[in-house]
Design a protein around this motif. Structure first.
Motif, short mmCIF file in Angstrom:
data_model
loop_
_atom_site.label_atom_id
_atom_site.label_comp_id
_atom_site.label_asym_id
_atom_site.label_seq_id
_atom_site.Cartn_x
_atom_site.Cartn_y
_atom_site.Cartn_z
N ALA A 282 0.83 -1.21 0.00
CA ALA A 282 0.00 0.00 0.00
C ALA A 282 0.86 1.26 0.00
O ALA A 282 0.57 2.23 -0.72
N LEU A 283 1.94 1.27 0.76
CA LEU A 283 2.83 2.44 0.81
C LEU A 283 3.58 2.62 -0.50
O LEU A 283 3.83 3.76 -0.92
N VAL A 284 3.94 1.54 -1.16
CA VAL A 284 4.61 1.66 -2.46
C VAL A 284 3.68 2.30 -3.48
O VAL A 284 4.07 3.21 -4.23
N VAL A 285 2.42 1.83 -3.52
CA VAL A 285 1.45 2.41 -4.46
C VAL A 285 1.21 3.88 -4.15
O VAL A 285 1.04 4.70 -5.06
N ALA A 286 1.23 4.23 -2.86
CA ALA A 286 0.96 5.62 -2.48
C ALA A 286 2.14 6.54 -2.70
O ALA A 286 1.96 7.76 -2.78
N GLN A 287 3.38 6.00 -2.85
CA GLN A 287 4.57 6.84 -2.88
C GLN A 287 5.29 6.92 -4.21
O GLN A 287 6.03 7.88 -4.44
N TRP A 288 5.13 5.94 -5.08
CA TRP A 288 5.99 5.86 -6.26
C TRP A 288 5.88 7.11 -7.14
O TRP A 288 6.86 7.50 -7.80
N ALA A 289 4.73 7.75 -7.17
CA ALA A 289 4.53 8.90 -8.05
C ALA A 289 5.41 10.08 -7.66
O ALA A 289 5.83 10.86 -8.51
N TYR A 290 5.72 10.24 -6.36
CA TYR A 290 6.60 11.33 -5.93
C TYR A 290 8.00 11.16 -6.51
O TYR A 290 8.61 12.13 -6.96
N TYR A 291 8.49 9.93 -6.50
CA TYR A 291 9.81 9.67 -7.09
C TYR A 291 9.79 9.86 -8.60
O TYR A 291 10.74 10.40 -9.18
N ALA A 292 8.72 9.41 -9.24
CA ALA A 292 8.63 9.54 -10.70
C ALA A 292 8.63 11.01 -11.11
O ALA A 292 9.32 11.40 -12.07
#
Length: 305
Positions: A171-181
Motif C-alpha cells: 500500500a505504501l509503495v502504491v501511495a509513494q511511487w509517483a513522488y519519485y517519478a
C-alpha cells in the motif's frame, strides 16, 4: 581516500579534501542536523539490537502476562524484571514493545521507500527520455496518482487487502511511487538537454546505457533527499494505519498500535501507554526529516549559504 597535499619547492602549500570529506564537513556544520543524525543512529541501533537488550519479546504471547497489565513506570513484572516504562493493557513491557515496534516501523519505511524509489525512478526516466505521447501518458497517470492524498490511497488498499506487513508495504509503495517519478522526470529533463548526453548519443551508445549510465547518476542527489523525506512519511503513515486498526494486528504491535492501545486510558491517568510510544515515533520522524533537510541543503548548490 586520504587527504593529499600539493608541494611546491619542498613546501606544503595546500591541503586537498576528498568529496566525501567535504560532504561530511558541510553536513555536520549544522548542530541540529548533527544531533538529529546521532539520535537517528541510536534509534536504529536500539531497534536492531532489540532482541538482545529487552527483557521480553512482546510478540511471544507466552512471555506476556495479563497480570502485568497497566503497571506504571518502574514497576516490577511478575517475571521479576523491572518495567522502566511501564506496561500496556495486555501486559507488554513498553520498553520492549517500543523497540520491537521501531523495528517494524523502520523496516516498513525503508522497504516501501526503496521499492517505490526503483519503480518511480524507472517510470520517470522512461518518461523524460522518451518524450512525446509516451511521456504525456505516463505523467497523466502520475498526476492522477498525486491528486489523491497518500493516506487515503494507503487506507483504501490496506482495507481491501487486509492486515499484515506485506500488505502495508504494498500500500505504501502504491501511495509513494509517483513522488519519485515526478522528481526523476523533472531532473532528467534538465540533464537530457546537456552536452554530455548529446556526446553519448553521437558516439552511438544504446538508449539504455545513456539513460542509466549517464543521466541517472546526475539525478541521484534529489532522489536521496526525496527518499529521506518519503521514508519519514512512510513511517508516520504506517503508524497512522495501525492506529486506525487497519495496519498490523494486535499480536504484532507497531508504534501506531501501541499508541492506540493506550488512547482509551489517557483520561484515567495512565498516560505512559500512549505517551512513550508517541515520543519514540516523534523522535524517529523528526530526526529523519531534519537529516533530509540538511541533505537537501548540502546536495543542492543553490541552497548553500
Amino acid at each position: 581516500m586520504t587527504d593529499t597535499t600539493i608541494q611546491t619547492s619542498g613546501q606544503v602549500t595546500a591541503k586537498v579534501e576528498t568529496p566525501f570529506q567535504r560532504f561530511r564537513a558541510e553536513f555536520f556544520e549544522s548542530r541540529i542536523a548533527a544531533t538529529a543524525f546521532v539520535i537517528l543512529m541510536v534509534i536504529i541501533l536500539l531497534a536492531v539490537l532489540a532482541p538482545w537488550i529487552t527483557p521480553q519479546n512482546p510478540y511471544d504471547l507466552g512471555q506476556v502476562d495479563v497480570l502485568d497489565g497497566r503497571l506504571p513506570p518502574g514497576s516490577e513484572a511478575f517475571a521479576g524484571y523491572t518495567m522502566w516504562l511501564g506496561s500496556d493493557g495486555a501486559g507488554r513491557d513498553l520498553y520492549s514493545a517500543i523497540l520491537y515496534g521501531l523495528r517494524i516501523s523502520i523496516s516498513v519505511g525503508l522497504a516501501s521507500g526503496v521499492i517505490a524509489l526503483f519503480i518511480g525512478m524507472a517510470v520517470g526516466l522512461i518518461a523524460a527520455y522518451s518524450g512525446g505521447r509516451m511521456e504525456a501518458i505516463i505523467m497523466r497517470v502520475v498526476d492522477l496518482q498525486l491528486s489523491f492524498p497518500a493516506s487515503l490511497v494507503a487506507l483504501m488498499l490496506v482495507a481491501a487487502l487486509g492486515k499484515g506487513v506485506d500488505k502495508i508495504i504494498l500500500a505504501l509503495v502504491v501511495a509513494q511511487w509517483a513522488y519519485y517519478a515526478r522528481t526523476v522526470r523533472a531532473t532528467a529533463l534538465v540533464e537530457r538537454g546537456k552536452e554530455y548526453v548529446e556526446a553519448a548519443q553521437c558516439l552511438g551508445l544504446s538508449r539504455m546505457r545513456v539513460v542509466f549510465r549517464h543521466i541517472l547518476p546526475n539525478c541521484l542527489a534529489p532522489l536521496i533527499v526525496v527518499g529521506t523525506v518519503q521514508t519519514a512519511h512512510a513511517v508516520s503513515l504506517e503508524a497512522t494505519l495501525s492506529f486506525l486498526g487497519v495496519g498490523l494486528p494486535q499480536t504484532e504491535p507497531s508504534l501506531g498500535v501501541l499508541i492506540a492501545n493506550g488512547f482509551e486510558y489517557m483520561l484515567s491517568g495512565r498516560y505512559w501507554i500512549s505517551v512513550f510510544p508517541g515520543i519514540a515515533l516523534l523522535l524517529t520522524v523528526a530526526s529523519i526529516n531534519l537529516v533530509g533537510d540538511q541533505l537537501r541543503d548540502v546536495l543542492n548548490p543553490r541552497m548553500k549559504k
